[in-house]
Design an enzyme around this catalytic site. Structure first.
Site, PDB file in Angstrom:
ATOM      1  NE  ARG A 189      -3.043  -0.376   3.406  1.00 17.08           N
ATOM      2  CZ  ARG A 189      -3.278  -1.283   4.352  1.00 17.08           C
ATOM      3  NH1 ARG A 189      -3.663  -2.494   4.017  1.00 17.08           N
ATOM      4  NH2 ARG A 189      -3.149  -0.981   5.621  1.00 17.08           N
ATOM      5  NE  ARG A 240       5.319   8.049  -5.977  1.00 18.27           N
ATOM      6  CZ  ARG A 240       4.590   8.643  -5.035  1.00 18.27           C
ATOM      7  NH1 ARG A 240       5.140   9.496  -4.205  1.00 18.27           N
ATOM      8  NH2 ARG A 240       3.303   8.393  -4.974  1.00 18.27           N
ATOM      9  NE  ARG A 256      -2.849  -4.044  15.490  1.00 15.87           N
ATOM     10  CZ  ARG A 256      -2.493  -4.228  16.761  1.00 15.87           C
ATOM     11  NH1 ARG A 256      -2.694  -5.401  17.354  1.00 15.87           N
ATOM     12  NH2 ARG A 256      -1.936  -3.259  17.455  1.00 15.87           N
ATOM     13  NE  ARG A 296      -2.085   6.914  10.969  1.00 17.03           N
ATOM     14  CZ  ARG A 296      -2.557   6.421   9.834  1.00 17.03           C
ATOM     15  NH1 ARG A 296      -1.939   6.688   8.701  1.00 17.03           N
ATOM     16  NH2 ARG A 296      -3.627   5.664   9.811  1.00 17.03           N
ATOM     17  CD  GLU A 326      -3.825   6.057  13.584  1.00 20.28           C
ATOM     18  OE1 GLU A 326      -4.099   7.093  12.941  1.00 20.28           O
ATOM     19  OE2 GLU A 326      -3.580   4.963  13.036  1.00 20.28           O
ATOM     20  CE1 TYR A 382      -7.110  -0.013   5.765  1.00 18.20           C
ATOM     21  CE2 TYR A 382      -6.924   0.201   3.392  1.00 18.20           C
ATOM     22  CZ  TYR A 382      -6.944   0.766   4.648  1.00 18.20           C
ATOM     23  OH  TYR A 382      -6.813   2.122   4.785  1.00 18.20           O
TER      24      TYR A 382
HETATM   25  P1  FAD Z   1     -17.346   1.023   7.994  1.00 18.38           P
HETATM   26  O1  FAD Z   1     -17.026   2.423   7.661  1.00 18.38           O
HETATM   27  O2  FAD Z   1     -16.609   0.317   9.006  1.00 18.38           O
HETATM   28  O3  FAD Z   1     -18.915   0.892   8.226  1.00 18.38           O
HETATM   29  C1  FAD Z   1     -19.501  -0.254   8.797  1.00 18.38           C
HETATM   30  C2  FAD Z   1     -20.574   0.228   9.760  1.00 18.38           C
HETATM   31  O4  FAD Z   1     -21.349  -0.889  10.201  1.00 18.38           O
HETATM   32  C3  FAD Z   1     -19.998   0.874  11.016  1.00 18.38           C
HETATM   33  O5  FAD Z   1     -20.491   2.191  11.147  1.00 18.38           O
HETATM   34  C4  FAD Z   1     -20.490  -0.038  12.149  1.00 18.38           C
HETATM   35  O6  FAD Z   1     -20.791   0.671  13.345  1.00 18.38           O
HETATM   36  C5  FAD Z   1     -21.743  -0.628  11.532  1.00 18.38           C
HETATM   37  N1  FAD Z   1     -22.174  -1.887  12.150  1.00 18.38           N
HETATM   38  C6  FAD Z   1     -21.418  -2.989  12.397  1.00 18.38           C
HETATM   39  N2  FAD Z   1     -22.159  -3.954  12.984  1.00 18.38           N
HETATM   40  C7  FAD Z   1     -23.415  -3.459  13.102  1.00 18.38           C
HETATM   41  C8  FAD Z   1     -24.620  -3.967  13.649  1.00 18.38           C
HETATM   42  N3  FAD Z   1     -24.691  -5.189  14.188  1.00 18.38           N
HETATM   43  N4  FAD Z   1     -25.737  -3.188  13.610  1.00 18.38           N
HETATM   44  C9  FAD Z   1     -25.688  -1.937  13.081  1.00 18.38           C
HETATM   45  N5  FAD Z   1     -24.551  -1.395  12.566  1.00 18.38           N
HETATM   46  C10 FAD Z   1     -23.438  -2.146  12.571  1.00 18.38           C
HETATM   47  N6  FAD Z   1      -9.813   5.136   3.170  1.00 18.38           N
HETATM   48  C11 FAD Z   1      -9.402   5.983   2.195  1.00 18.38           C
HETATM   49  O7  FAD Z   1      -9.875   5.875   1.042  1.00 18.38           O
HETATM   50  N7  FAD Z   1      -8.498   6.969   2.448  1.00 18.38           N
HETATM   51  C12 FAD Z   1      -7.958   7.159   3.675  1.00 18.38           C
HETATM   52  O8  FAD Z   1      -7.139   8.067   3.878  1.00 18.38           O
HETATM   53  C13 FAD Z   1      -8.356   6.281   4.722  1.00 18.38           C
HETATM   54  N8  FAD Z   1      -7.824   6.419   5.949  1.00 18.38           N
HETATM   55  C14 FAD Z   1      -8.243   5.573   6.931  1.00 18.38           C
HETATM   56  C15 FAD Z   1      -7.709   5.760   8.207  1.00 18.38           C
HETATM   57  C16 FAD Z   1      -8.114   4.939   9.235  1.00 18.38           C
HETATM   58  C17 FAD Z   1      -7.530   5.160  10.589  1.00 18.38           C
HETATM   59  C18 FAD Z   1      -9.062   3.903   9.003  1.00 18.38           C
HETATM   60  C19 FAD Z   1      -9.505   3.002  10.117  1.00 18.38           C
HETATM   61  C20 FAD Z   1      -9.585   3.718   7.746  1.00 18.38           C
HETATM   62  C21 FAD Z   1      -9.187   4.548   6.689  1.00 18.38           C
HETATM   63  N9  FAD Z   1      -9.719   4.410   5.412  1.00 18.38           N
HETATM   64  C22 FAD Z   1      -9.305   5.264   4.419  1.00 18.38           C
HETATM   65  C23 FAD Z   1     -10.690   3.339   5.094  1.00 18.38           C
HETATM   66  C24 FAD Z   1     -12.150   3.802   5.162  1.00 18.38           C
HETATM   67  O9  FAD Z   1     -12.458   4.233   6.456  1.00 18.38           O
HETATM   68  C25 FAD Z   1     -13.028   2.588   4.751  1.00 18.38           C
HETATM   69  O10 FAD Z   1     -12.841   2.263   3.410  1.00 18.38           O
HETATM   70  C26 FAD Z   1     -14.489   2.783   4.824  1.00 18.38           C
HETATM   71  O11 FAD Z   1     -14.843   3.347   6.050  1.00 18.38           O
HETATM   72  C27 FAD Z   1     -15.155   1.419   4.644  1.00 18.38           C
HETATM   73  O12 FAD Z   1     -16.529   1.565   4.682  1.00 18.38           O
HETATM   74  P2  FAD Z   1     -17.425   0.329   5.105  1.00 18.38           P
HETATM   75  O13 FAD Z   1     -18.821   0.746   4.842  1.00 18.38           O
HETATM   76  O14 FAD Z   1     -16.957  -0.902   4.435  1.00 18.38           O
HETATM   77  O15 FAD Z   1     -17.152   0.101   6.640  1.00 18.38           O
HETATM   78  N1  UDP Z   2       4.096   1.595   7.319  1.00 21.07           N
HETATM   79  C1  UDP Z   2       5.330   1.703   7.905  1.00 21.07           C
HETATM   80  N2  UDP Z   2       5.812   2.942   8.186  1.00 21.07           N
HETATM   81  C2  UDP Z   2       5.123   4.071   7.921  1.00 21.07           C
HETATM   82  C3  UDP Z   2       3.862   3.953   7.319  1.00 21.07           C
HETATM   83  C4  UDP Z   2       3.370   2.698   7.047  1.00 21.07           C
HETATM   84  O1  UDP Z   2       5.964   0.705   8.190  1.00 21.07           O
HETATM   85  O2  UDP Z   2       5.619   5.178   8.210  1.00 21.07           O
HETATM   86  C5  UDP Z   2       3.595   0.230   7.017  1.00 21.07           C
HETATM   87  C6  UDP Z   2       2.715  -0.330   8.133  1.00 21.07           C
HETATM   88  O3  UDP Z   2       2.945  -1.735   8.212  1.00 21.07           O
HETATM   89  C7  UDP Z   2       1.321  -0.015   7.625  1.00 21.07           C
HETATM   90  C8  UDP Z   2       1.480  -0.211   6.110  1.00 21.07           C
HETATM   91  O4  UDP Z   2       2.801   0.275   5.846  1.00 21.07           O
HETATM   92  O5  UDP Z   2       0.353  -0.886   8.157  1.00 21.07           O
HETATM   93  C9  UDP Z   2       0.449   0.505   5.260  1.00 21.07           C
HETATM   94  O6  UDP Z   2       0.557   1.896   5.481  1.00 21.07           O
HETATM   95  P1  UDP Z   2      -0.661   2.873   5.338  1.00 21.07           P
HETATM   96  O7  UDP Z   2      -0.217   4.273   5.411  1.00 21.07           O
HETATM   97  O8  UDP Z   2      -1.496   2.403   4.196  1.00 21.07           O
HETATM   98  O9  UDP Z   2      -1.334   2.649   6.723  1.00 21.07           O
HETATM   99  P2  UDP Z   2      -2.779   2.361   7.132  1.00 21.07           P
HETATM  100  O10 UDP Z   2      -3.710   2.864   6.074  1.00 21.07           O
HETATM  101  O11 UDP Z   2      -2.718   0.883   7.309  1.00 21.07           O
HETATM  102  O12 UDP Z   2      -2.887   3.120   8.391  1.00 21.07           O
END
Ligand code: FAD
Ligand code: UDP
Length: 395
Positions: free
Chosen positions: A179, A183, A257, A288, A311, A359
């Site tokens: 992911r 570069r 996680r 971070r 975080e 993911y």
């Molecule tokens: P979720 O957003 O997890 O939605 C599932 C929902 O189901 C939740 O609200 C949960 O409460 C609900 N649920 C579960 N069980 C039940 C139940 N029994 N009854 C009622 N409701 C329920 N994506 C990007 O494109 N760019 C980013 O920069 C990015 N950064 C991220 C950073 C972090 C820290 C995290 C955790 C994720 C990140 N993502 C990012 C990923 C992004 O958040 C997900 O792709 C997206 O939220 C997935 O949507 P989803 O609908 O599959 O799941």
């Molecule tokens: N990672 C790392 N160092 C960094 C950033 C990311 O080793 O500074 C690794 C780490 O294992 C992470 C993975 O690269 O889970 C993917 O990074 P990303 O930024 O996509 O993190 P995430 O979306 O999982 O938070």
């Protein structure tokens, strides 16, 4: 008072997968859709809200940057809001020095303390890869070393990954590290997709607009399993909650996680000069720091204070929100057992990050939901086709 029998479709979970399905079914087919959400807000992990103390829009589950290559997904999300031209740039702080992340020529040159041309850098990394003896990388550690060499792995990946996953990098799948781009140029953009940005109105408003179609009712703070018995068994369900929970964990609990975010408001206009700084060293506990004001440089925020989230990552317990599938060998075989059960489950489509134990970035969740609508839900509701098409039901 919601009458659970009045709906054509139940969507469990209001993350981007669930609300895309709901919006399409309500808007295109005129269906009555009930979205059931366990949390006290809609939007899942993509949710954002305005911090009351500072007026700064925070991403409640960490910085979310929208990026994609699919024109269909980009056109779809732009129906609800325009996007800014924000380009994500991350720095990583190793032994109190700052380096560019993703790893590029700048990162390599700074770490090695001398200017490296693309050829110099490739030669140096190849030499380290050769010395490591890895030819066919099978796990995260081997893959990372094969991409950037041992020294970069030790500085920027080993400690971060250990904190992020608390799992031996040798037991983690190689694709997690892919992911991160590597570069051999000075390009420091985190993503290289043609379509990128942050919704100008914010994710919270984007999500509310998606749910604003006639026919959609969204209820929050309601767990599907608490109301399930009040929904007619023949009503189709799109389930985006954890797949193991749906089947009472009968094949074992899947490993996840979770993250903890520690909020701080600081009396400065700018704490770190960018939206995300990574901390790969093992003597710092968090992975971070997010500083949200930088996600909306076009907004006029006050300059007297800023809001940051630190975080922290740890294993998910039953009461935590699961965020990242760990996907060890045991998890893979348990998930396979759940998929086999899901195939046999009548009237239910499993989708999203939790429902497919994958993911997913936001664009992938939306893209998969659009496919489920086109290939399964629309043919079902318009032409009366069965809801299940074997494996495709899981997209
Ligand atoms: P979720 O957003 O997890 O939605 C599932 C929902 O189901 C939740 O609200 C949960 O409460 C609900 N649920 C579960 N069980 C039940 C139940 N029994 N009854 C009622 N409701 C329920 N994506 C990007 O494109 N760019 C980013 O920069 C990015 N950064 C991220 C950073 C972090 C820290 C995290 C955790 C994720 C990140 N993502 C990012 C990923 C992004 O958040 C997900 O792709 C997206 O939220 C997935 O949507 P989803 O609908 O599959 O799941
Ligand atoms: N990672 C790392 N160092 C960094 C950033 C990311 O080793 O500074 C690794 C780490 O294992 C992470 C993975 O690269 O889970 C993917 O990074 P990303 O930024 O996509 O993190 P995430 O979306 O999982 O938070």
């Amino acid at each position: 008072m919601t009458q659970f029998g009045d709906f054509d479709l139940i969507v469990v979970g209001s993350g981007l997968f669930g609300i895309t399905v709901a919006e399409r079914c309500a808007h295109e087919l005129g269906l009555r859709v009930l979205v059931v959400e366990r949390r006290n807000h809609v939007g899942g992990n993509a949710w954002s809200s305005v911090d009351e103390q500072t007026g700064i829009e925070v991403h409640d589950y960490g910085s979310h940057i929208f990026h994609c290559t699919s024109q269909d997904v980009w056109t779809y999300v732009n129906r609800f809001t325009a996007f800014s031209n924000y380009r994500h740039r991350v720095v990583t702080r190793h032994q109190n020095r700052f380096y560019t992340m993703p790893m590029n020529l700048g990162t390599l040159s700074s770490l090695y303390g001398r200017f490296l041309s693309p050829d110099d850098a490739r030669a140096l990394v190849s030499e380290e890869v050769r010395a490591s003896g890895i030819s066919d990388p099978k796990n995260l550690e081997e893959k990372a070393i094969s991409l950037v060499g041992r020294r970069m792995y030790d500085a920027f990946i080993r400690g971060y990954t250990a904190k992020q996953w608390q799992t031996d990098p040798k037991d983690l799948p190689a694709d997690i590290i892919t992911r991160l781009p590597v570069r051999y140029t000075f390009d420091d953009a985190y993503f290289s997709d043609p379509y990128q940005g942050i919704p100008l109105v914010g994710y919270g408003a984007l999500i509310r607009r998606m749910l604003d179609a006639p026919g959609i009712e969204a209820v929050t703070s309601v767990d599907y399993f608490d109301i399930r018995s009040r929904i007619p068994a023949e009503t189709p369900v799109v389930y985006t909650g954890p797949i193991d929970r749906y089947f009472h964990n009968c094949a074992g609990e899947l490993g996840w996680r979770t993250l903890d975010f520690e909020r701080e408001v600081l009396a400065t206009a700018d704490y770190q000069g960018t939206s995300v700084v990574n901390y790969p060293d093992s003597d710092v506990q968090f992975t971070r720091i997010h500083e949200f004001r930088h996600l909306h440089p076009e907004r006029k925020y006050g300059t007297d204070q800023t809001v940051i989230f630190k975080e922290y990552s740890r294993f998910s317990q039953r009461t935590d929100e699961p965020y990242y599938p760990i996907d060890t060998r045991n998890d893979k075989s348990a998930y396979q057992a759940y998929r086999d059960l899901a195939d046999k489950e009548p009237n239910v489509i499993f989708g999203g990050r939790l429902g497919t134990y994958r993911y997913l970035d936001m664009h992938q969740a939306i893209g998969a939901a659009l496919k489920v609508f086109d290939n399964i839900l629309q043919p079902h509701f318009v032409d009366g086709r069965p809801l299940k098409h074997g494996r495709h039901a899981h997209t």
